[in-house]
Design a protein around this motif. Sequence first.
Motif, PDB file in Angstrom:
ATOM      1  N   GLU A  93       0.820  -1.222   0.000  1.00 45.46           N
ATOM      2  CA  GLU A  93       0.000   0.000   0.000  1.00 45.46           C
ATOM      3  C   GLU A  93       0.847   1.263   0.000  1.00 45.46           C
ATOM      4  OE1 GLU A  93      -0.502  -2.648   1.790  1.00 45.46           O
ATOM      5  OE2 GLU A  93      -2.467  -3.292   1.031  1.00 45.46           O
ATOM      6  N   LEU A  96       1.298   2.694  -3.398  1.00 48.29           N
ATOM      7  CA  LEU A  96       0.166   3.471  -3.919  1.00 48.29           C
ATOM      8  C   LEU A  96       0.148   4.879  -3.315  1.00 48.29           C
ATOM      9  CD1 LEU A  96      -2.418   3.636  -5.581  1.00 48.29           C
ATOM     10  CD2 LEU A  96      -3.636   2.490  -3.734  1.00 48.29           C
ATOM     11  N   LEU A  97       0.399   4.961  -2.008  1.00 53.12           N
ATOM     12  CA  LEU A  97       0.396   6.278  -1.356  1.00 53.12           C
ATOM     13  C   LEU A  97       1.525   7.149  -1.911  1.00 53.12           C
ATOM     14  CD1 LEU A  97      -0.378   5.316   2.368  1.00 53.12           C
ATOM     15  CD2 LEU A  97      -1.963   6.015   0.577  1.00 53.12           C
ATOM     16  N   ARG A 100       0.450   8.389  -5.375  1.00 51.39           N
ATOM     17  CA  ARG A 100      -0.538   9.470  -5.266  1.00 51.39           C
ATOM     18  C   ARG A 100       0.141  10.781  -4.924  1.00 51.39           C
ATOM     19  NH1 ARG A 100      -5.027   6.231  -1.574  1.00 51.39           N
ATOM     20  NH2 ARG A 100      -5.979   5.056  -3.267  1.00 51.39           N
ATOM     21  N   ARG A 110     -14.959   8.816  -7.199  1.00 55.43           N
ATOM     22  CA  ARG A 110     -15.474   7.446  -7.095  1.00 55.43           C
ATOM     23  C   ARG A 110     -16.980   7.439  -7.330  1.00 55.43           C
ATOM     24  NH1 ARG A 110     -11.820   4.505  -2.352  1.00 55.43           N
ATOM     25  NH2 ARG A 110      -9.922   4.731  -3.544  1.00 55.43           N
ATOM     26  N   ARG A 139     -13.158  12.508  -3.155  1.00 55.19           N
ATOM     27  CA  ARG A 139     -12.355  12.346  -1.938  1.00 55.19           C
ATOM     28  C   ARG A 139     -11.023  13.066  -2.105  1.00 55.19           C
ATOM     29  NH1 ARG A 139      -9.455   6.500  -0.623  1.00 55.19           N
ATOM     30  NH2 ARG A 139      -8.075   7.268   1.014  1.00 55.19           N
ATOM     31  N   TYR A 146      -3.748  10.635   6.267  1.00 53.08           N
ATOM     32  CA  TYR A 146      -2.896   9.728   5.494  1.00 53.08           C
ATOM     33  C   TYR A 146      -1.467  10.229   5.366  1.00 53.08           C
ATOM     34  CZ  TYR A 146      -6.491   6.518   3.800  1.00 53.08           C
ATOM     35  OH  TYR A 146      -7.455   5.562   3.711  1.00 53.08           O
ATOM     36  N   ASP A 251     -12.443   7.662   2.233  1.00 53.56           N
ATOM     37  CA  ASP A 251     -12.059   6.252   2.157  1.00 53.56           C
ATOM     38  C   ASP A 251     -13.197   5.385   2.690  1.00 53.56           C
ATOM     39  OD1 ASP A 251     -10.316   3.992   1.848  1.00 53.56           O
ATOM     40  OD2 ASP A 251     -10.006   4.030   4.014  1.00 53.56           O
TER      41      ASP A 251
HETATM   42  C1  IPM Z   1      -8.339   2.896  -1.286  1.00 50.12           C
HETATM   43  C2  IPM Z   1      -7.534   1.938  -0.442  1.00 50.12           C
HETATM   44  C3  IPM Z   1      -6.261   2.640  -0.019  1.00 50.12           C
HETATM   45  C4  IPM Z   1      -6.663   3.862   0.785  1.00 50.12           C
HETATM   46  C5  IPM Z   1      -5.280   1.760   0.758  1.00 50.12           C
HETATM   47  C6  IPM Z   1      -4.916   0.521  -0.040  1.00 50.12           C
HETATM   48  C7  IPM Z   1      -4.065   2.500   1.197  1.00 50.12           C
HETATM   49  O1  IPM Z   1      -8.280   1.505   0.649  1.00 50.12           O
HETATM   50  O2  IPM Z   1      -7.871   3.255  -2.370  1.00 50.12           O
HETATM   51  O3  IPM Z   1      -9.424   3.278  -0.867  1.00 50.12           O
HETATM   52  O4  IPM Z   1      -6.958   3.757   1.984  1.00 50.12           O
HETATM   53  O5  IPM Z   1      -6.687   4.951   0.207  1.00 50.12           O
END
Ligand code: IPM
Length: 367
Positions: A93, A96-97, A100, A110, A139, A146, A251
């Motif tokens: 994870e 991904l952070l 972003r 979303r 969002r 985060y 989230d």
């Molecule tokens: C999302 C996921 C991520 C988040 C995780 C995987 C870090 O739950 O994209 O919603 O919390 O943003």
Amino acid sequence: MSYKIVCIPGDGIGPEVVNEAKKVLDCVAKAGNLEFQYEDILMGGCSIDACGEPLTDEAIATAKAADAVLMGSIGGNTATSPWYKLPPEKRPEAGLLKLRKSLNLFANLRPAVLYDELAAACPLKEEISAAGFDMMIMRELTGGLYFGERSTKEVDGQLVAVDMLTYSEEEIRRIAIKGFEIAMKRGKKVTSVDKANVLDSSRLWRKVVEEVAKDYPEVTLEHMLVDNCAMQLVKDPKQFDVILTENMFGDILSDEASMVTGSIGMLASASLNDTKFGLYEPSGGSAPDIAGKGIANPIATILSASMMLRYSFDLDEAADAIDAAVKQVLKDGYRTIDIMPQDEESKSKVTLVGTSRMGDLICERIK
Ligand code: IPM
Ligand code: MN
């Protein structure tokens, strides 16, 4: 026209669903005289295994140079995978952070839509699901809890953990502007969600959102506390058009909203910065339990590719063609396992298909 798309197949079902999205994109390209060039990068568990970290700087540079990024999913089973024995900043994870943050993808869109054809899968009471709903959760994605400072320290003989929640006016303003812009193209209503009865960050959120609202007199703005919003999502989801909220609340609420559609395998998402660049990914996870079985629903990823055409490339017609083909395939009675009706009578009226067949069927319906 030619576009460079960086793909992140990732872990679990990611590679399977990204394949189907590419198939559909190529189908659209053929029909519309377009060209898509793909390049894969590693992120998540597969990158930990290959490079020792969830996302390399080289991979980030490749992503930055593309016109858009299409992602599958990352991560594995948190109870059993060795990836989760690593420190938090080395886990899938974290990749991904990092992506972003380094691409400044502050606006996460979303959509949560209840498709008529799938109304039976909606867990809400029939009088609620019959009304249908179509909302867009906006969002904030690069601020708040985060990305605040965090620590765990021993104080007076016990561990104390701290996570900081910080928002600046500018961080709030830019996501609010995106929210109002999107609302102008939809139902012209923004529900800004916060916890202003408790949090300073929420009181600032409310103030800035109200300032931005002045530039959009056609849009109706309402404020809602997050706990009430969680309740309203199951009580009366039809009331929502655009839900505008901060990172952590978004989230949680977006998972809730996806569940009330009955089908997380259907939900796309886009993460945008202030240029046309975006990262597009299905809202669902990597589903390691069904990875490699060819049964995952590719529709969320295919609809994410459609969002990419719409938001990054301004190819609205091509995006409409994909969205229409998905609707048609459902109308024609094709279902992956996750969206199969539960009762025997409805089951007998639809056809169960796998990942790749679903991709083919959607391609066949692209005009
Ligand atoms: C999302 C996921 C991520 C988040 C995780 C995987 C870090 O739950 O994209 O919603 O919390 O943003
Ligand atoms: Mn989430």
